[in-house]
Design a protein around this motif. Structure first.
Motif, PDB file in Angstrom:
ATOM      1  N   SER A  70     -25.785  24.369  35.908  1.00 17.14           N
ATOM      2  CA  SER A  70     -24.670  24.517  34.972  1.00 17.14           C
ATOM      3  C   SER A  70     -23.800  23.268  34.989  1.00 17.14           C
ATOM      4  CB  SER A  70     -23.820  25.743  35.321  1.00 17.14           C
ATOM      5  OG  SER A  70     -23.120  25.551  36.529  1.00 17.14           O
ATOM      6  N   LEU A  71     -23.258  22.943  33.829  1.00 18.03           N
ATOM      7  CA  LEU A  71     -22.329  21.825  33.650  1.00 18.03           C
ATOM      8  C   LEU A  71     -21.059  22.377  33.022  1.00 18.03           C
ATOM      9  CD1 LEU A  71     -24.768  19.176  32.151  1.00 18.03           C
ATOM     10  CD2 LEU A  71     -23.838  19.203  34.471  1.00 18.03           C
ATOM     11  N   GLN A  72     -19.896  21.873  33.474  1.00 18.45           N
ATOM     12  CA  GLN A  72     -18.636  22.379  32.945  1.00 18.45           C
ATOM     13  C   GLN A  72     -17.590  21.278  32.953  1.00 18.45           C
ATOM     14  OE1 GLN A  72     -17.276  25.834  35.070  1.00 18.45           O
ATOM     15  NE2 GLN A  72     -15.574  26.205  33.690  1.00 18.45           N
ATOM     16  N   ILE A  73     -16.751  21.237  31.912  1.00 17.75           N
ATOM     17  CA  ILE A  73     -15.589  20.350  31.873  1.00 17.75           C
ATOM     18  C   ILE A  73     -14.360  21.210  31.615  1.00 17.75           C
ATOM     19  CG2 ILE A  73     -16.827  18.272  31.135  1.00 17.75           C
ATOM     20  CD1 ILE A  73     -15.780  18.818  28.293  1.00 17.75           C
ATOM     21  N   GLY A  74     -13.221  20.743  32.110  1.00 14.69           N
ATOM     22  CA  GLY A  74     -12.013  21.526  31.938  1.00 14.69           C
ATOM     23  C   GLY A  74     -10.773  20.654  31.861  1.00 14.69           C
TER      24      GLY A  74
ATOM     25  N   PRO B  36      15.677   9.191  43.195  1.00 16.29           N
ATOM     26  CA  PRO B  36      17.101   9.336  42.922  1.00 16.29           C
ATOM     27  C   PRO B  36      17.327   9.916  41.526  1.00 16.29           C
ATOM     28  CG  PRO B  36      16.608   7.164  43.804  1.00 16.29           C
ATOM     29  CD  PRO B  36      15.302   7.844  43.547  1.00 16.29           C
ATOM     30  N   GLY B  37      18.240  10.869  41.427  1.00 22.26           N
ATOM     31  CA  GLY B  37      18.585  11.440  40.132  1.00 22.26           C
ATOM     32  C   GLY B  37      17.523  12.362  39.573  1.00 22.26           C
ATOM     33  N   ASP B  38      16.564  12.798  40.403  1.00 22.80           N
ATOM     34  CA  ASP B  38      15.440  13.585  39.903  1.00 22.80           C
ATOM     35  C   ASP B  38      15.640  15.089  40.037  1.00 22.80           C
ATOM     36  OD1 ASP B  38      12.768  13.608  38.828  1.00 22.80           O
ATOM     37  OD2 ASP B  38      12.116  14.337  40.786  1.00 22.80           O
ATOM     38  N   ALA B  39      16.614  15.526  40.812  1.00 19.45           N
ATOM     39  CA  ALA B  39      16.794  16.958  41.090  1.00 19.45           C
ATOM     40  C   ALA B  39      17.006  17.741  39.804  1.00 19.45           C
ATOM     41  CB  ALA B  39      17.958  17.162  42.034  1.00 19.45           C
ATOM     42  N   GLY B  40      16.337  18.881  39.725  1.00 22.07           N
ATOM     43  CA  GLY B  40      16.509  19.765  38.578  1.00 22.07           C
ATOM     44  C   GLY B  40      15.723  19.382  37.349  1.00 22.07           C
ATOM     45  N   GLN B  41      14.936  18.319  37.400  1.00 16.74           N
ATOM     46  CA  GLN B  41      14.171  17.906  36.227  1.00 16.74           C
ATOM     47  C   GLN B  41      12.821  18.604  36.193  1.00 16.74           C
ATOM     48  OE1 GLN B  41      13.776  13.663  36.094  1.00 16.74           O
ATOM     49  NE2 GLN B  41      15.914  13.328  35.569  1.00 16.74           N
ATOM     50  N   ASP B  42      12.334  18.843  34.971  1.00 21.77           N
ATOM     51  CA  ASP B  42      10.991  19.385  34.795  1.00 21.77           C
ATOM     52  C   ASP B  42       9.980  18.256  34.947  1.00 21.77           C
ATOM     53  OD1 ASP B  42      12.369  21.658  34.218  1.00 21.77           O
ATOM     54  OD2 ASP B  42      11.967  21.633  32.078  1.00 21.77           O
ATOM     55  N   LEU B  43       8.777  18.603  35.371  1.00 25.55           N
ATOM     56  CA  LEU B  43       7.743  17.601  35.610  1.00 25.55           C
ATOM     57  C   LEU B  43       6.446  18.051  34.943  1.00 25.55           C
ATOM     58  CD1 LEU B  43       7.111  14.974  37.223  1.00 25.55           C
ATOM     59  CD2 LEU B  43       6.302  16.453  39.046  1.00 25.55           C
ATOM     60  N   ASP B  44       5.941  17.255  34.028  1.00 30.54           N
ATOM     61  CA  ASP B  44       4.667  17.576  33.369  1.00 30.54           C
ATOM     62  C   ASP B  44       3.513  17.139  34.250  1.00 30.54           C
ATOM     63  OD1 ASP B  44       5.869  18.643  31.109  1.00 30.54           O
ATOM     64  OD2 ASP B  44       6.042  16.691  30.151  1.00 30.54           O
ATOM     65  N   TYR B  45       2.480  17.980  34.304  1.00 26.15           N
ATOM     66  CA  TYR B  45       1.303  17.733  35.135  1.00 26.15           C
ATOM     67  C   TYR B  45       0.066  18.018  34.294  1.00 26.15           C
ATOM     68  CZ  TYR B  45      -2.200  18.465  38.784  1.00 26.15           C
ATOM     69  OH  TYR B  45      -3.326  18.391  39.559  1.00 26.15           O
ATOM     70  N   GLU B  46      -0.962  17.173  34.439  1.00 27.76           N
ATOM     71  CA  GLU B  46      -2.226  17.448  33.751  1.00 27.76           C
ATOM     72  C   GLU B  46      -3.400  17.040  34.619  1.00 27.76           C
ATOM     73  OE1 GLU B  46      -2.721  15.305  30.048  1.00 27.76           O
ATOM     74  OE2 GLU B  46      -1.610  13.612  30.821  1.00 27.76           O
ATOM     75  N   LEU B  47      -4.530  17.754  34.416  1.00 26.65           N
ATOM     76  CA  LEU B  47      -5.727  17.550  35.216  1.00 26.65           C
ATOM     77  C   LEU B  47      -6.954  17.706  34.323  1.00 26.65           C
ATOM     78  CD1 LEU B  47      -6.586  18.736  38.680  1.00 26.65           C
ATOM     79  CD2 LEU B  47      -7.948  19.717  36.862  1.00 26.65           C
ATOM     80  N   PHE B  48      -7.895  16.787  34.444  1.00 24.50           N
ATOM     81  CA  PHE B  48      -9.208  16.880  33.806  1.00 24.50           C
ATOM     82  C   PHE B  48     -10.238  17.056  34.920  1.00 24.50           C
ATOM     83  CE2 PHE B  48      -6.763  14.406  30.787  1.00 24.50           C
ATOM     84  CZ  PHE B  48      -7.138  14.941  29.574  1.00 24.50           C
ATOM     85  N   ALA B  49     -11.237  17.920  34.700  1.00 25.17           N
ATOM     86  CA  ALA B  49     -12.226  18.170  35.745  1.00 25.17           C
ATOM     87  C   ALA B  49     -13.631  18.278  35.156  1.00 25.17           C
ATOM     88  CB  ALA B  49     -11.884  19.457  36.492  1.00 25.17           C
TER      89      ALA B  49
ATOM     90  N   ALA C 278      -1.473  25.568  30.179  1.00 29.48           N
ATOM     91  CA  ALA C 278      -2.691  25.874  29.416  1.00 29.48           C
ATOM     92  C   ALA C 278      -3.888  25.383  30.208  1.00 29.48           C
ATOM     93  CB  ALA C 278      -2.656  25.201  28.053  1.00 29.48           C
ATOM     94  N   THR C 279      -4.930  26.201  30.213  1.00 28.79           N
ATOM     95  CA  THR C 279      -6.195  25.849  30.842  1.00 28.79           C
ATOM     96  C   THR C 279      -7.292  26.079  29.829  1.00 28.79           C
ATOM     97  OG1 THR C 279      -5.393  26.594  32.994  1.00 28.79           O
ATOM     98  CG2 THR C 279      -7.760  26.316  32.762  1.00 28.79           C
ATOM     99  N   ALA C 280      -8.170  25.107  29.669  1.00 30.52           N
ATOM    100  CA  ALA C 280      -9.317  25.254  28.770  1.00 30.52           C
ATOM    101  C   ALA C 280     -10.537  24.661  29.458  1.00 30.52           C
ATOM    102  CB  ALA C 280      -9.063  24.527  27.451  1.00 30.52           C
ATOM    103  N   SER C 281     -11.659  25.355  29.354  1.00 34.15           N
ATOM    104  CA  SER C 281     -12.898  24.812  29.912  1.00 34.15           C
ATOM    105  C   SER C 281     -14.071  25.262  29.060  1.00 34.15           C
ATOM    106  CB  SER C 281     -13.098  25.240  31.363  1.00 34.15           C
ATOM    107  OG  SER C 281     -13.354  26.617  31.457  1.00 34.15           O
ATOM    108  N   VAL C 282     -15.077  24.419  29.018  1.00 27.16           N
ATOM    109  CA  VAL C 282     -16.326  24.733  28.320  1.00 27.16           C
ATOM    110  C   VAL C 282     -17.473  24.287  29.205  1.00 27.16           C
ATOM    111  CG1 VAL C 282     -15.378  24.566  25.987  1.00 27.16           C
ATOM    112  CG2 VAL C 282     -16.358  22.542  27.057  1.00 27.16           C
ATOM    113  N   GLY C 283     -18.589  24.972  29.058  1.00 26.42           N
ATOM    114  CA  GLY C 283     -19.748  24.609  29.847  1.00 26.42           C
ATOM    115  C   GLY C 283     -21.015  25.189  29.265  1.00 26.42           C
ATOM    116  N   PHE C 284     -22.131  24.783  29.853  1.00 26.30           N
ATOM    117  CA  PHE C 284     -23.418  25.312  29.415  1.00 26.30           C
ATOM    118  C   PHE C 284     -24.427  25.193  30.552  1.00 26.30           C
ATOM    119  CE2 PHE C 284     -23.754  20.839  28.575  1.00 26.30           C
ATOM    120  CZ  PHE C 284     -25.089  20.516  28.718  1.00 26.30           C
TER     121      PHE C 284
END
Length: 193
Positions: A42-46, A69-82, A29-35
């Motif tokens: 312009s200013l924007q956050i996301g 170790p033991g990490d193969a095949g696992q899903d990895l959650d990632y998040e970013l604020f900008a 999911a990606t969400a951003s707002v600005g004005f």
């Protein structure tokens, strides 16, 4: 004052060869707002969130991942604020971008980019920039370290879609073991179609 926004839902980066649309459901999911406080500024956050499905098996990611170790095949959650601030008028151009990101197994990492230019003519600009990326704790996916670039340059638009740039850059990188630090002189030609 003009407001704007974006919202994008996606299937994320998956390890599936079929590349079915939403084969694993909604994973990003990606969400951003600005004005625009003024006509020139312009200013924007996301915010961006994704699940890297079986991140160790993603094509092209094996070389960048830091396996655990033991990490193969696992899903990895990632998040970013900008955050982004852009200003441009007849004489000046400025851009500030700040972001922080993490995976579910790491601390927050950050990146800051600052650019400022003086327009000598509408086609000729003198500019400077500072760029830093810092990975404090890479968790299972990013290598630790810091990369810093600072530069001064001259850009000339020879058409509306073509530019030539000359840059003097000071570069430091301790993320990669074979990184070349020091002063560089670069020339770049870019043409858009």
């Amino acid at each position: 004052m003009i407001f704007f926004f974006d919202l994008v839902l996606g299937s994320g980066i998956t390890a599936e060869a079929e590349h079915e649309f939403f084969g694993n459901g909604i994973n990003s999911a990606t969400a951003s707002v600005g004005f625009y406080p003024t006509q020139d500024w312009s200013l924007q956050i996301g915010y961006y969130a994704d699940t890297l499905i079986e991140h160790e098996t993603l094509h092209g990611h094996q070389m960048h991942a830091v396996p655990m170790p033991g990490d193969a095949g696992q899903d990895l959650d990632y998040e970013l604020f900008a955050f982004s601030s852009q200003f441009e008028n007849d004489k000046y151009r400025a851009l500030t971008e700040v972001s922080i990101n993490r995976t579910d197994a790491s601390d927050w990492n950050y990146s800051i980019f600052q650019y400022g230019a003086y327009k000598v003519t509408p086609d000729l600009s003198l500019y400077g920039y500072y760029d830093i990326t810092s990975v404090e704790d890479g968790g299972v996916h990013f290598a630790l370290g810091e990369e810093i670039r600072a530069g001064l340059g001259l850009s000339y638009f020879f058409t509306t879609t073509g530019v030539v740039k000359f840059e003097l850059i000071e570069h430091e990188n301790d993320m990669l073991p074979d990184a070349k630090d020091g002063l560089e002189l670069r020339m770049q030609v870019a043409v858009g179609f």
